[in-house]
Write an enzyme that holds these catalytic residues in place. Structure first.
Site, PDB file in Angstrom:
ATOM      1  N   TYR A  98       9.459  15.389  27.153  1.00 62.36           N
ATOM      2  CA  TYR A  98      10.792  15.584  26.562  1.00 62.36           C
ATOM      3  C   TYR A  98      11.693  16.371  27.511  1.00 62.36           C
ATOM      4  CZ  TYR A  98      14.541  16.989  23.431  1.00 62.36           C
ATOM      5  OH  TYR A  98      15.787  17.203  22.881  1.00 62.36           O
TER       6      TYR A  98
ATOM      7  N   SER B 244      19.917  18.460  26.650  1.00 60.79           N
ATOM      8  CA  SER B 244      19.328  19.588  25.916  1.00 60.79           C
ATOM      9  C   SER B 244      19.198  20.777  26.854  1.00 60.79           C
ATOM     10  CB  SER B 244      17.936  19.196  25.411  1.00 60.79           C
ATOM     11  OG  SER B 244      17.267  20.329  24.893  1.00 60.79           O
TER      12      SER B 244
END
Ligand SMILES: NC(=O)c1ccc[n+]([C@@H]2O[C@H](COP(=O)([O-])OP(=O)(O)OC[C@H]3O[C@@H](n4cnc5c(N)ncnc54)[C@H](OP(=O)(O)O)[C@@H]3O)[C@@H](O)[C@H]2O)c1
Length: 245
Positions: A152, A139
């Site tokens: 995350y 990401s």
């Protein structure tokens, strides 16, 4: 010979869209995740043969075993995509969401990445000449720490660095295994918190499939997100802390 791809996290979002895209490109697909009924339905809608295996990557030993069984059931596995991931905002720093994020995005990811490499390298050792291609969905979040999403973002930094390490490791190996890091911005899935420049899972899948075809080391999805990544690397943390939401 027909090419085969295993997608871990194929039951929704980017993994599902990529399964459909790769099947359109002629790949047979091994679909894995926890939601078996969804996998079966997606598999039944693909134009090529589909293989379904239920897998929970938070049970790493069983997941690795399941991966090897699935690979053995398929005529060929040329590509493994690890899309499985979770994201939960956790401003209160409760342990459970942080643990879950690490279990799926770090431990689960590594369990499958190592199994995929073992599979590719074993096949190459057999003299079959088979190359492999491992793709990890990281990401843009890998580039900075964000309050609430600390686990995350850290987990995605792990994924990006891990894949970079595998690419470096490849240099003096006999087996030719391609390693591709995908860093999406916002993609319109259940996991996404939404935001600017959000693309559809189908657009993401088309761009990921292109990066696979071109055997890229790294790709931003969509490509304009590279501007954000550069900005995040360029500005000092003290400034980013003030401008990030
Ligand atoms: N959407 C975005 O904006 C965005 C941006 C950057 C990166 N990403 C990354 O893209 C990847 C795919 O996410 P998505 O956006 O497509 O969200 P999604 O639709 O929620 O997909 C997540 C996938 O991971 C699987 N999964 C979750 N926990 C699992 C477990 N314990 N074992 C096996 N599979 C598991 C889910 O399947 P089951 O629930 O059936 O197990 C599902 O197939 C993730 O790694 C995410 O971090 C997404």
């Amino acid at each position: 010979m027909t090419k085969g791809a295993i997608i871990v996290g194929a039951s929704s979002g980017i993994g599902e869209a990529l399964a459909r895209e790769l099947a359109e490109n002629g790949y047979e697909i091994g679909l894995t995740a926890r939601r078996t009924e969804r996998l079966k339905r997606i598999g039944s809608e693909l134009p090529t043969k589909a293989y379904v295996a239920t897998m929970d990557v938070t049970e790493p030993e069983a997941a690795r075993e399941g991966f090897f069984e699935l690979a053995a059931a398929m005529p060929s596995v040329d590509l493994v995509v690890i899309s499985a991931g979770v994201a939960e905002l956790n401003d209160d720093l409760e342990w459970e969401p942080e643990r879950q994020t690490i279990d799926v995005n770090v431990r689960g990811f590594t369990a499958i990445a190592t199994a995929a490499m073992e599979h590719f390298e074993r096949n190459a050792d057999d003299g079959s000449g088979a190359d492999g291609h491992l793709v990890g969905i990281s990401s843009i979040a890998a580039h900075f720490g964000l309050g609430g999403a600390q686990a995350y973002n850290a987990s995605k930094a792990y994924v990006s660095r891990y894949l970079q390490g595998l690419r470096h490791r490849q240099q003096d190996r006999d087996a030719t295994v391609r390693i591709t890091t995908i860093e999406p911005g916002f993609v319109d899935t259940d996991l996404s918190i939404g935001g600017f420049w959000e693309c559809s899972p189908e657009t993401a899948a088309t761009q990921i499939a292109r990066a696979i075809r071109k055997e890229r080391d790294h790709a931003y999805v969509t490509r304009r997100w590279r501007l954000v990544a550069w900005g995040l690397e360029l500005f000092p943390e003290s400034i980013l802390r003030r401008v990030l939401p």
